[in-house]
Scaffold this motif. Structure first.
Motif, PDB file in Angstrom:
ATOM      1  N   ALA A 576       0.842  -1.208   0.000  1.00  0.00           N
ATOM      2  CA  ALA A 576       0.000   0.000   0.000  1.00  0.00           C
ATOM      3  C   ALA A 576       0.872   1.250   0.000  1.00  0.00           C
ATOM      4  N   MET A 577       1.979   1.186   0.767  1.00  0.00           N
ATOM      5  CA  MET A 577       2.862   2.352   0.833  1.00  0.00           C
ATOM      6  C   MET A 577       3.517   2.622  -0.521  1.00  0.00           C
ATOM      7  N   LEU A 578       3.926   1.546  -1.194  1.00  0.00           N
ATOM      8  CA  LEU A 578       4.687   1.696  -2.447  1.00  0.00           C
ATOM      9  C   LEU A 578       3.782   1.698  -3.678  1.00  0.00           C
ATOM     10  N   GLU A 579       2.498   1.487  -3.415  1.00  0.00           N
ATOM     11  CA  GLU A 579       1.492   1.442  -4.482  1.00  0.00           C
ATOM     12  C   GLU A 579       1.842   0.429  -5.569  1.00  0.00           C
ATOM     13  N   VAL A 580       2.229  -0.755  -5.114  1.00  0.00           N
ATOM     14  CA  VAL A 580       2.453  -1.876  -6.039  1.00  0.00           C
ATOM     15  C   VAL A 580       1.714  -3.093  -5.479  1.00  0.00           C
ATOM     16  N   SER A 581       1.599  -4.092  -6.320  1.00  0.00           N
ATOM     17  CA  SER A 581       0.945  -5.308  -5.827  1.00  0.00           C
ATOM     18  C   SER A 581       1.901  -6.051  -4.891  1.00  0.00           C
ATOM     19  N   PRO A 582       1.355  -6.715  -3.834  1.00  0.00           N
ATOM     20  CA  PRO A 582       2.236  -7.476  -2.926  1.00  0.00           C
ATOM     21  C   PRO A 582       3.095  -8.486  -3.689  1.00  0.00           C
ATOM     22  N   ASP A 583       2.537  -9.002  -4.791  1.00  0.00           N
ATOM     23  CA  ASP A 583       3.304  -9.999  -5.556  1.00  0.00           C
ATOM     24  C   ASP A 583       4.571  -9.424  -6.173  1.00  0.00           C
ATOM     25  N   ASP A 584       4.623  -8.098  -6.286  1.00  0.00           N
ATOM     26  CA  ASP A 584       5.809  -7.475  -6.878  1.00  0.00           C
ATOM     27  C   ASP A 584       6.886  -7.166  -5.848  1.00  0.00           C
ATOM     28  N   LEU A 585       6.637  -7.593  -4.606  1.00  0.00           N
ATOM     29  CA  LEU A 585       7.608  -7.252  -3.556  1.00  0.00           C
ATOM     30  C   LEU A 585       8.516  -8.432  -3.228  1.00  0.00           C
ATOM     31  N   GLU A 586       9.724  -8.085  -2.812  1.00  0.00           N
ATOM     32  CA  GLU A 586      10.687  -9.097  -2.417  1.00  0.00           C
ATOM     33  C   GLU A 586      11.236  -8.729  -1.039  1.00  0.00           C
ATOM     34  N   TRP A 587      11.562  -9.741  -0.237  1.00  0.00           N
ATOM     35  CA  TRP A 587      12.045  -9.499   1.130  1.00  0.00           C
ATOM     36  C   TRP A 587      13.562  -9.617   1.184  1.00  0.00           C
ATOM     37  N   GLU A 588      14.198  -8.689   1.813  1.00  0.00           N
ATOM     38  CA  GLU A 588      15.568  -8.930   2.264  1.00  0.00           C
ATOM     39  C   GLU A 588      15.566  -8.544   3.722  1.00  0.00           C
ATOM     40  N   LYS A 589      16.560  -9.023   4.494  1.00  0.00           N
ATOM     41  CA  LYS A 589      16.457  -8.852   5.941  1.00  0.00           C
ATOM     42  C   LYS A 589      16.154  -7.406   6.320  1.00  0.00           C
ATOM     43  N   GLY A 590      14.989  -7.176   6.920  1.00  0.00           N
ATOM     44  CA  GLY A 590      14.654  -5.845   7.429  1.00  0.00           C
ATOM     45  C   GLY A 590      13.855  -4.970   6.487  1.00  0.00           C
ATOM     46  N   ARG A 591      13.597  -5.399   5.242  1.00  0.00           N
ATOM     47  CA  ARG A 591      12.803  -4.529   4.358  1.00  0.00           C
ATOM     48  C   ARG A 591      12.144  -5.279   3.206  1.00  0.00           C
ATOM     49  N   TRP A 592      11.020  -4.712   2.756  1.00  0.00           N
ATOM     50  CA  TRP A 592      10.367  -5.159   1.520  1.00  0.00           C
ATOM     51  C   TRP A 592      10.727  -4.164   0.421  1.00  0.00           C
ATOM     52  N   PHE A 593      11.086  -4.680  -0.759  1.00  0.00           N
ATOM     53  CA  PHE A 593      11.393  -3.766  -1.859  1.00  0.00           C
ATOM     54  C   PHE A 593      10.772  -4.285  -3.154  1.00  0.00           C
ATOM     55  N   LYS A 595      10.538  -5.716  -6.712  1.00  0.00           N
ATOM     56  CA  LYS A 595      11.391  -6.606  -7.504  1.00  0.00           C
ATOM     57  C   LYS A 595      12.012  -5.842  -8.657  1.00  0.00           C
ATOM     58  N   GLY A 596      13.292  -5.975  -8.832  1.00  0.00           N
ATOM     59  CA  GLY A 596      13.976  -5.304  -9.946  1.00  0.00           C
ATOM     60  C   GLY A 596      14.278  -3.834  -9.667  1.00  0.00           C
ATOM     61  N   ASP A 597      13.818  -3.317  -8.507  1.00  0.00           N
ATOM     62  CA  ASP A 597      14.077  -1.903  -8.198  1.00  0.00           C
ATOM     63  C   ASP A 597      14.423  -1.779  -6.705  1.00  0.00           C
ATOM     64  N   PRO A 598      15.607  -2.254  -6.325  1.00  0.00           N
ATOM     65  CA  PRO A 598      15.963  -2.353  -4.901  1.00  0.00           C
ATOM     66  C   PRO A 598      15.892  -1.018  -4.161  1.00  0.00           C
ATOM     67  N   GLU A 599      16.006   0.071  -4.867  1.00  0.00           N
ATOM     68  CA  GLU A 599      15.934   1.376  -4.200  1.00  0.00           C
ATOM     69  C   GLU A 599      14.535   1.640  -3.640  1.00  0.00           C
TER      70      GLU A 599
END
Ligand code: PCD
Length: 790
Positions: A576-593, A595-599
């Protein structure tokens, strides 16, 4: 001290709780002081077995500082003279009819201070009519043995139960066909957990709110609360059990002791808070002992050393009330894991439990329900077999260990070992110890002793163990009808700090650190930002508590599950914060980002704030970041290890010195290796104590001979070598983080390694076995073929 990085997640990290422990800021039961608090003391029986003719409390009641004297009769009036034990027997809270062991609770005095309470005990007149006691379990079932439990209707003997496991016909067949059969009687003596902090309670009954609060030394606060509710008929939500800092449990603080109940009754009777804390002798004489198994073991093999079968008969001394701690379906605990770490064809055991005039209990002292006895039995039997076959005990084990491809392994007595690579672990231990060099040194030494040039004997002991820890599953395991599952609750605050609430209870193992590390590993929140709350039934979810090394296998799993649930919730918030679908998110320790746009990502802390903000969340998604879980383990976890002990024995005096000890443990994934090593160090010291020094002895009248630390010896750094630890890691396949328990492994595995080493040292004398504790006298007698007079 070595520098230590503070990892986010698993790794070595100093214990958070140590800041208060090492500065004297712990808060133990005896530190609790309440306004108007009174003090209780227990009058105990001087006899092991006697009828109570009369109890006269007049003089004690007249003591100016005494507020109440409670007897068995007072309790009988409240229907509280007897309480249930952990094994569905009953135990006297205060004796009414008879006393059944020396040190049994007879009366309780409540006074203004501890000294007056103690003084007033001497003013109580009890008339006893002594009865003959049953001290030796082997005589408990004799025709003419006095019946201890004549309180139980229809009881005409001291028999408690018969229980068996395995396939007796098949085992007999395997034995009949075997080339070699060796048998050995062995005793695992009565020992005691002897935690540094003794047991105690502060009870406060608030008559206005109707709420009872009990601060007490318990390893299982929720289970205790339920038992208080059921027994005393108090509403459970009006009872709060708090287990503050605990100065060691080791199984001693699993059950409910009469002193706790008396403190509660004392508070109800006087309307004031009542504190009762036992002294050292009371702890050693009356609280839960461990072991006391008379075992007859047989081992069958081919002539070239392939182990085929194990057959065992056990006589279990349970003391005056059957109060052993284990899941209901297992009257002999997990003893049936006695087939150990070996690939065998058949096995059978039968266990008979009997009453004697000794303190009740039978707790799993640093042992998951009688596994210590089982491991000692099999590891001694394997050495007995090596002795008979004249082969090296290390090689004999290597030849018979389960192989990695046999896991998950169905044991012949019904267990499913989850995972293991035993040969690798033993190999590492042998290498670390320099086993071949040690054997060469021993051979040289033996030549010197044989030719009379030296009196120094050298022994090398090997032991391999498999444990089964982390009870349930609840379908198979309950205690007093309460299923063995445990809960965890995690709440992440708006600023990204968190609180984890657990049903298990630390007694010194460092849960405030390791459980925070599990959350940190899963969520990337630093361990210091996570508060672990445990030991207070008003603040934590229900669960059965800490023993049998079950916290990591059960509550540790619950913790990983709640953290993962929070992570999934955080994903929706992040989307909701990033205005993308949850399926487009990837987890790394401590954050969701994205996919393909780690920033483009959000940290767990940002997400926590957003979860509590006015941010619009998708339909049906609640705000906040919380989760709860009740974890019902699918199976136990099976940690294992290989231990090698080297001893030097003085042939003239029988004195044993542990020169070297190598311990390679496999407990799957290690959350905090430093804590794991500390757990192993403690357990190894325990093992040296049991093997060489400890026994709860009784004279023929049932007098307890181990009521102080002058008589019941605890191992110190003087008796312990510098431990050499190694590690292998075979994750548990069914545990969310692959961890297995470790708290008791070393206590389980080490006694056999030490005893095997001492017996190995005595090999030139033809000694095949001697019972623990291997005191100088015991060693000398064994070497010279003399009977040991105890
Ligand atoms: N861990 C890690 N990793 C792994 C495992 C584990 O890290 N893998 C860690 C944890 O987290 C913790 C510890 O380590 O902290 C331990 O764990 P476990 O194993 O899980 O266990 P628990 O449950 O927690 O605990 C219990 C145990 C027991 S049981 C006993 S005895 C003992 C031990 O613990 N006790 C004691 N240890 C100890 N320590 C101390 N200090 N103190 C005490 O008291 Mo029984 O049944 O009760 O008899």
């Amino acid at each position: 001290m070595t520098a230590m990085e503070t990892p986010v997640g698993y790794g070595r990290m100093h214990r958070k709780e140590d800041a208060r422990f090492i500065r004297g800021h712990g808060n133990y039961v005896d530190d609790i002081t309440l306004p108007g608090m009174l003090h209780g003391a227990v009058l105990r029986s001087p006899y092991a077995h006697a009828r109570i003719v009369s109890v006269d409390t007049t003089a004690a009641e007249a003591h100016p500082k005494v507020r109440a004297v409670i007897t068995g009769e007072t309790l009988a009036g409240l229907n509280l003279a007897w309480m249930p034990t952990l094994s569905n027997d009953v135990q006297a809270v205060l004796a009414t009819d008879k006393v059944r062991f020396q040190g049994q609770e007879v009366a309780f005095v409540v006074a203004e201070d501890r000294y007056s309470a103690r003084d007033a005990l001497e003013l109580i007149e009890v008339e006893y009519e002594p009865l003959p006691p049953v001290v030796d379990a082997r005589k408990a079932l004799d025709e003419d043995a006095p019946v201890i439990r004549d309180d139980l209707e229809g009881r005409t003997d001291n028999h408690i139960f018969d229980w068996e496991a395995g396939d007796s016909d098949r085992t007999d067949a395997v034995f009949a066909a075997a080339d070699v059969v060796a048998e050995q009687d062995m005793l695992y003596p009565r020992v005691h957990p002897a935690p540094l902090e003794t047991c105690g309670a502060v009870a406060e009954m608030d008559k206005i709110t109707g709420k009872l609060t009990v601060w007490t030394t318990t390893q299982a606060p929720h289970a205790h609360r339920t038992v208080y509710a059921l027994v005393a008929g108090l509403p459970e939500h009006k009872i709060r059990v708090v287990s503050p800092d605990i100065g060691g449990g080791f199984g001693n603080k699993v059950g409910i002791y009469p002193g706790y109940v008396c403190a509660v009754v004392g508070s109800i009777v006087t309307g004031k808070p009542v504190k009762w804390v036992e002294d050292r002798s009371e702890n050693l004489m009356s609280t839960s002992f461990a072991r006391d198994y008379h075992m007859h073991g047989e081992i069958a093999s081919t002539k070239d050393g392939k182990i085929l079968g194990i057959r065992v008969r056990v006589l279990a001394d349970h003391g005056a009330f059957n109060g052993t701690a284990q899941p209901t379906k297992f009257p002999a605990g997990f003893f049936s894991v006695f087939t150990g770490s070996y690939d065998i064809e058949a096995a059978h055991c039968s266990v008979t439990g009997v009453y004697t005039n000794k303190a009740p209990g039978g707790v799993a002292y640093a042992c998951s329900f009688r596994i210590t006895e089982a491991v000692y039995l099999i590891e001694r039997l394997v050495d007995v077999l090596a002795f008979e076959l004249k082969v090296d005990p290390g090689q004999l084990r290597m030849r018979n260990l389960l192989r990695p491809e046999q896991f998950p392994y169905q044991s012949k007595t019904g267990w499913e070992y989850d995972s293991g690579d035993y040969p690798r672990t033993l190999q590492l231990a042998l290498e670390m110890a320099g086993y071949d060099r040690l054997r060469a040194e021993q051979a040289e030494r033996r030549e010197l002793t044989a030719s009379g040039q030296s009196k120094d004997l050298m022994g090398i002991g090997v032991a391999f163990f498999t444990e089964a820890v982390g009870a349930g599953p609840r379908k198979h395991m309950d205690i007093l009808g309460l299923g063995m599952a445990d809960g965890a609750e995690l709440r992440v605050h708006p600023t990204g700090k968190a609180v984890l609430r657990l049903s298990c209870q630390s007694q010194g193992q460092g849960h405030e650190t390791t459980f925070a590390q599990i959350v940190a590993e899963e969520l990337g929140i630093p361990p210091d930002d996570i508060e672990v709350v445990h030991g207070d039934t008003d603040q934590t979810p229900f669960g059965l508590g800490t023993y049998g090394s079950r916290s990591t296998p059960v509550s540790g799993a619950a913790t990983a599950v709640v953290a993962r649930r929070v992570r999934e919730r955080a994903k929706i918030v992040a989307s909701a914060m990033l205005e993308v679908s949850p399926d487009d998110l990837e987890w790394e320790k401590g954050r969701w980002f994205v996919k393909g746009d780690p920033e483009a990502g959000k940290s767990i802390q940002d997400i926590a704030m957003a979860a509590h903000s006015s941010l619009e969340l998708p339909e049906g998604v609640e705000g906040h970041l919380d989760a709860t879980c009740v974890y019902n383990p699918p199976n136990l976890t099976y940690p294992f290890g290989a231990y090698i002990c080297v001893v030097d024995v003085d042939a003239d005096t029988g004195q044993v010195k542990v020169r070297k000890f190598v311990a390679v443990d496999d407990c799957g994934v290690r959350i905090n290796p430093m804590i794991v090593e500390g757990q192993v160090h403690g357990g190894l010291a325990d093992g040296v104590g049991m093997a060489l020094m400890q026994v709860m002895a009784f004279d023929e009248d049932g007098n307890h001979l181990g009521g102080s630390f002058m008589d019941y010896l605890l191992p110190t750094s003087m008796e312990c070598p510098s431990w050499e630890l190694g590690e292998t890691c075979t994750p548990s396949p069914h545990h969310p983080i692959g961890a297995k328990g470790i708290g008791e492994s070393a206590t389980v595995g080490s006694p056999a390694a030490v005893v095997n080493a001492v017996i190995d040292a005595l090999k030139p004398y033809g000694v095949r076995h001697a019972d623990m504790p291997l005191t100088p006298a015991a060693v000398w007698c064994a070497a010279h073929g003399r009977p040991l007079r105890t």
